[in-house]
Design an enzyme around this catalytic site. Structure first.
Site, PDB file in Angstrom:
ATOM      1  CE1 TYR A   1      -3.537  -3.155   0.781  1.00  0.00           C
ATOM      2  CE2 TYR A   1      -4.355  -1.322  -0.561  1.00  0.00           C
ATOM      3  CZ  TYR A   1      -4.391  -2.639   0.387  1.00  0.00           C
ATOM      4  OH  TYR A   1      -5.282  -3.396  -0.151  1.00  0.00           O
TER       5      TYR A   1
ATOM      6  CB  VAL B   1      -8.838   2.804  -2.553  1.00  0.00           C
ATOM      7  CG1 VAL B   1     -10.256   2.534  -2.483  1.00  0.00           C
ATOM      8  CG2 VAL B   1      -7.823   2.150  -3.368  1.00  0.00           C
TER       9      VAL B   1
ATOM     10  CG  HIS C   1     -13.966  -1.641  -3.167  1.00  0.00           C
ATOM     11  ND1 HIS C   1     -13.398  -2.001  -4.266  1.00  0.00           N
ATOM     12  CD2 HIS C   1     -15.010  -2.259  -2.685  1.00  0.00           C
ATOM     13  CE1 HIS C   1     -14.287  -3.108  -4.907  1.00  0.00           C
ATOM     14  NE2 HIS C   1     -15.744  -3.038  -3.209  1.00  0.00           N
TER      15      HIS C   1
ATOM     16  CB  CYS D   1      -6.915   2.013  15.133  1.00  0.00           C
ATOM     17  SG  CYS D   1      -6.260   0.976  16.607  1.00  0.00           S
TER      18      CYS D   1
ATOM     19  CB  CYS E   1      -3.013   3.079  17.615  1.00  0.00           C
ATOM     20  SG  CYS E   1      -4.754   3.762  17.777  1.00  0.00           S
TER      21      CYS E   1
ATOM     22  CB  THR F   1     -14.986  -2.396 -13.300  1.00  0.00           C
ATOM     23  OG1 THR F   1     -15.210  -3.564 -12.190  1.00  0.00           O
ATOM     24  CG2 THR F   1     -17.247  -2.067 -13.548  1.00  0.00           C
TER      25      THR F   1
ATOM     26  CB  VAL G   1      -9.744  -0.244 -22.621  1.00  0.00           C
ATOM     27  CG1 VAL G   1      -9.245  -1.818 -21.946  1.00  0.00           C
ATOM     28  CG2 VAL G   1      -8.916   0.167 -23.963  1.00  0.00           C
TER      29      VAL G   1
END
Ligand code: BV8
Length: 250
Positions: A60, A97, A113, A121, A141, A187, A213
């Site tokens: 991420y 996202v 999402h 946390c 946290c 999608t 596409v």
């Protein structure tokens, strides 16, 4: 057949990773996709996070870093503009996202999402908060002192926010049968419950359109399919929805 948006027409749009591809954000499936080089469960599930949280944070963090150098493309902008035209007759549901719809000005948006530029946390109930930091160790946290921070996204096997689903259901239920459109953009139709929206919309009297596409596996569920990159197609589709030559769906 032309996508016509009349004075009372309602428009529900579902976007996926393809709408951000022309911004340089990698998609998930297909050539060069994010899932190509790693099993989904390893980096996008609670089990994967429990098993190896460092790897999940590296995955991420790399995506967060990538977002620092990209921006909305004409497809995002066209969606923000048609929202201004339709007002409360419009709702955008995104599986993405990356936050690019908001950057382009979209406000009537459901981020199904979650948002990669937020963390939360995994132990206490603090609200998700803006966080674009990269981590190579698992952050703790600083409110409860015991939980681990995680990206504020919905992983596989996790429930979606019921309020998000309720907002989409309400829009579909209140749309005037015969005068509303469900439009999916970029999608693969592989992930539920988002992938179930096309059939739900058809049974609620919505016309179903797809801009992609290439034809995804669930192409047959749509009445109209316009093949091409969304950054090129969407501005034309919405411009011609006012007047002008119809787009010829293939
Ligand atoms: C849940 C995390 C309750 C954030 C993601 C019913 C039936 C079967 C399975 C299930 C079901 N209900 C639930 C499940 C299980 C699971 C699921 O759907 N599994 C699939 C794989 C079968 N769903 C869940 O777990 C959901 N939770 O329902 O809870 C429950 C739980 C368990 C069991 C029952 C009920 C949670 C789903 C959320 C998962 N999290 N990501 C992140 O890291 O991003 S999903 C992940 O896939 C991404 O978020 C992404 O948005 C999403 C969908 O992918 P797409 O956006 O479509 O992207 P993709 O690359 O696949 O396709 C891009 C398309 O664009 C391609 O077609 C390409 O050709 C096209 N394209 C490319 N360039 C362009 C373009 N098009 C136009 N222009 C271009 N330029």
């Amino acid at each position: 057949m032309r996508l016509t948006l009349g004075p009372g027409t309602h428009l529900l749009v579902l976007t996926g990773a393809g709408v951000s591809a022309e911004s340089g954000v990698p998609t998930f499936r297909g050539g060069g996709g994010l899932w190509e080089s790693r099993p989904v469960e390893q980096v996008a599930s609670p089990q994967g996070f429990d098993r190896d949280p460092e790897t999940v944070w590296r995955f991420y963090s790399a995506r967060r870093e990538k977002l620092a150098s990209v921006g909305p493309n004409p497809g995002h902008v066209a969606l923000a503009e048609v929202e201004k035209r339709l007002g409360d007759r419009f709702l955008l549901v995104t599986q993405n996202v990356d936050g690019l719809h908001r950057q382009a000005g979209s406000e009537r948006i459901v981020e199904l999402h979650g948002n990669i530029l937020e963390s939360r946390c995994d132990s206490c109930h603090r609200l998700p908060f803006f966080d674009d930091a990269s981590y190579d160790t698992v952050p703790r946290c600083d409110e409860c002192g015991r939980g681990r921070l995680r990206p504020a996204v919905v992983w596989f096997g996790e429930m979606l926010d019921p309020a998000h689903l309720h907002r989409v259901e309400t829009f579909i239920n209140e749309a005037p049968a015969g005068d509303w459109v469900f439009l999916a953009v970029g999608t693969s139709g592989a992930v539920y419950p988002a992938a179930g929206l096309v059939l739900q919309s058809r049974s609620a009297g919505g016309a179903t359109w797809l801009v992609n596409v290439d034809p995804p596996d669930n192409r047959a569920a749509f009445e109209h399919f316009v093949q091409g990159p969304s950054g090129e197609i969407l501005p034309r589709l919405f411009e011609w929805s006012r007047s002008g030559p119809p787009l010829t769906p293939s």
